[in-house]
Design a protein around this motif. Structure first.
Motif, PDB file in Angstrom:
ATOM      1  N   ALA A  12       0.720  -1.371  -0.533  1.00  0.00           N
ATOM      2  CA  ALA A  12       0.038  -0.026  -0.483  1.00  0.00           C
ATOM      3  C   ALA A  12       1.456   1.199  -0.010  1.00  0.00           C
ATOM      4  O   ALA A  12       0.719   1.771  -0.877  1.00  0.00           O
ATOM      5  N   ALA A  13       1.949   1.157   0.994  1.00  0.00           N
ATOM      6  CA  ALA A  13       2.870   2.674   1.216  1.00  0.00           C
ATOM      7  C   ALA A  13       3.667   3.034  -0.672  1.00  0.00           C
ATOM      8  O   ALA A  13       3.748   3.206  -0.700  1.00  0.00           O
ATOM      9  N   ARG A  14       3.943   0.673  -1.040  1.00  0.00           N
ATOM     10  CA  ARG A  14       4.921   1.305  -2.306  1.00  0.00           C
ATOM     11  C   ARG A  14       3.347   2.072  -3.146  1.00  0.00           C
ATOM     12  O   ARG A  14       3.810   3.178  -4.542  1.00  0.00           O
ATOM     13  N   VAL A  20       0.747   8.935  -5.854  1.00  0.00           N
ATOM     14  CA  VAL A  20       0.161  10.046  -5.250  1.00  0.00           C
ATOM     15  C   VAL A  20       1.713  11.012  -4.879  1.00  0.00           C
ATOM     16  O   VAL A  20       2.196  11.597  -5.443  1.00  0.00           O
ATOM     17  N   VAL A  21       2.650  10.417  -4.200  1.00  0.00           N
ATOM     18  CA  VAL A  21       3.833  11.231  -4.412  1.00  0.00           C
ATOM     19  C   VAL A  21       4.308  11.822  -5.136  1.00  0.00           C
ATOM     20  O   VAL A  21       4.581  12.407  -5.693  1.00  0.00           O
ATOM     21  N   ALA A  22       4.910  11.117  -6.469  1.00  0.00           N
ATOM     22  CA  ALA A  22       5.642  10.440  -7.413  1.00  0.00           C
ATOM     23  C   ALA A  22       5.008  12.057  -8.169  1.00  0.00           C
ATOM     24  O   ALA A  22       5.875  12.843  -8.918  1.00  0.00           O
ATOM     25  N   LYS A  23       3.603  12.226  -8.512  1.00  0.00           N
ATOM     26  CA  LYS A  23       2.967  13.560  -8.558  1.00  0.00           C
ATOM     27  C   LYS A  23       3.872  14.835  -8.563  1.00  0.00           C
ATOM     28  O   LYS A  23       3.884  15.697  -8.790  1.00  0.00           O
ATOM     29  N   LEU A  24       3.558  15.087  -7.167  1.00  0.00           N
ATOM     30  CA  LEU A  24       4.368  15.739  -6.315  1.00  0.00           C
ATOM     31  C   LEU A  24       5.257  16.041  -6.424  1.00  0.00           C
ATOM     32  O   LEU A  24       5.567  17.485  -6.841  1.00  0.00           O
ATOM     33  N   VAL A  25       6.741  15.517  -6.640  1.00  0.00           N
ATOM     34  CA  VAL A  25       7.642  16.194  -7.276  1.00  0.00           C
ATOM     35  C   VAL A  25       7.809  16.007  -8.403  1.00  0.00           C
ATOM     36  O   VAL A  25       9.306  16.322  -9.449  1.00  0.00           O
ATOM     37  N   GLN A  83       9.858   2.803   0.995  1.00  0.00           N
ATOM     38  CA  GLN A  83       8.996   2.231  -0.147  1.00  0.00           C
ATOM     39  C   GLN A  83       8.098   4.480  -0.319  1.00  0.00           C
ATOM     40  O   GLN A  83       8.421   4.727  -1.746  1.00  0.00           O
ATOM     41  N   ILE A  84       7.840   5.363   0.322  1.00  0.00           N
ATOM     42  CA  ILE A  84       8.221   6.734   0.124  1.00  0.00           C
ATOM     43  C   ILE A  84       9.154   7.403  -0.099  1.00  0.00           C
ATOM     44  O   ILE A  84       8.580   8.277  -1.447  1.00  0.00           O
ATOM     45  N   ALA A  85      10.606   7.074   0.517  1.00  0.00           N
ATOM     46  CA  ALA A  85      11.220   7.541  -0.101  1.00  0.00           C
ATOM     47  C   ALA A  85      11.694   7.402  -1.430  1.00  0.00           C
ATOM     48  O   ALA A  85      12.925   8.167  -2.011  1.00  0.00           O
ATOM     49  N   ALA A  87      10.241   7.310  -4.139  1.00  0.00           N
ATOM     50  CA  ALA A  87       9.114   8.387  -4.126  1.00  0.00           C
ATOM     51  C   ALA A  87       9.821  10.200  -4.758  1.00  0.00           C
ATOM     52  O   ALA A  87      10.417  10.988  -5.176  1.00  0.00           O
ATOM     53  N   CYS A  88       9.617  10.807  -2.829  1.00  0.00           N
ATOM     54  CA  CYS A  88      10.397  11.809  -2.422  1.00  0.00           C
ATOM     55  C   CYS A  88      11.052  11.489  -0.931  1.00  0.00           C
ATOM     56  O   CYS A  88      10.167  11.060   0.105  1.00  0.00           O
ATOM     57  N   ALA A  89      12.292  11.830  -0.396  1.00  0.00           N
ATOM     58  CA  ALA A  89      12.165  11.478   0.935  1.00  0.00           C
ATOM     59  C   ALA A  89      11.937  12.624   1.307  1.00  0.00           C
ATOM     60  O   ALA A  89      11.595  12.649   2.256  1.00  0.00           O
ATOM     61  N   GLY A  90      11.618  13.757   0.686  1.00  0.00           N
ATOM     62  CA  GLY A  90      11.536  15.442   0.980  1.00  0.00           C
ATOM     63  C   GLY A  90       9.398  14.300   2.392  1.00  0.00           C
ATOM     64  O   GLY A  90       9.631  15.001   3.577  1.00  0.00           O
TER      65      GLY A  90
END
Length: 202
Positions: A12-14, A20-25, A83-85, A87-90
């Motif tokens: 789910a985190a992946r 979602v996260v990849a679109k942010l950055v 998993q989240i990092a 896409a974006c460590a921030g």
């Protein structure tokens, strides 16, 4: 947590990271689409990726730094953050600090469900001359008063998910650092809002 449950949570985190996260950055801005950060973190909370101090909330037990990490250790939280990092460590940092705030609230009696956390207290300072960092005066101090404890000083760069209800400040009572929960409407508290940031633009 059973292995199958952990695998499902990591998956789910992946998906959250890639969808979602990849679109942010994935924008031209130097820090990504920061206007969307609150929405992204709210989705992480709804999915149970961010821990919550509320027992009924999805992330209370197994979100990043959820209640069960006290018994099961750091591995489940670190796997989610990994998993989240990707896409974006921030954003992973934002999830990490939100979880630490929730974990601190679970140990407190404060009536808050979401906390911003300040993890620095000026106890050590980096040196540019190659010497070993050394202690400096703490910035947040606790003192016992007749009516209870008083907190004085400041805490710089407090990390928060959207709309915190309290701050967790690490203050010293002269002997040790202690996590101290401060409601956002506490008398004498002033805050300077710096706006959303995820640390990509140093």
């Amino acid at each position: 947590m059973e292995a199958a449950d952990l695998a499902a949570t990591v998956e789910a985190a992946r998906r959250f990271a890639t969808e979602v996260v990849a679109k942010l950055v994935g924008t031209d801005g130097r820090d990504g689409a920061l206007a969307e950060l609150g929405s992204v973190l709210a989705q992480a909370e709804e999915l149970g990726i961010i821990a919550s101090a509320i027992p009924e909330a999805p992330g209370h037990s197994y979100g990043v730094w959820g209640a069960d990490c006290r018994e099961e250790g750091a591995t489940p939280s670190l796997l989610l953050l990994e998993q989240i990092a990707t896409a974006c460590a921030g954003v992973a940092g934002c999830v990490h600090f939100a979880g630490l705030g929730a974990l601190a609230l679970q140990s407190a009696t404060a009536p808050a469900s979401r906390a911003a956390i300040g993890i620095t207290n000026g106890l050590w300072v980096a040196r540019s001359d190659g010497e070993t960092p050394g202690p400096v005066e703490p910035e947040a101090m606790l003192s016992e008063q007749a009516e209870g404890w008083a907190l004085a000083g400041r805490c710089c760069f407090v990390h928060a998910a959207p709309a915190p209800q309290a701050f967790v400040v690490y203050a010293t009572d002269g002997q040790a650092l202690r996590p101290t929960v401060v409601p956002v409407d506490a008398a004498g508290l002033t805050c300077t809002e710096l706006g959303p940031r995820i640390g990509l633009a140093a």
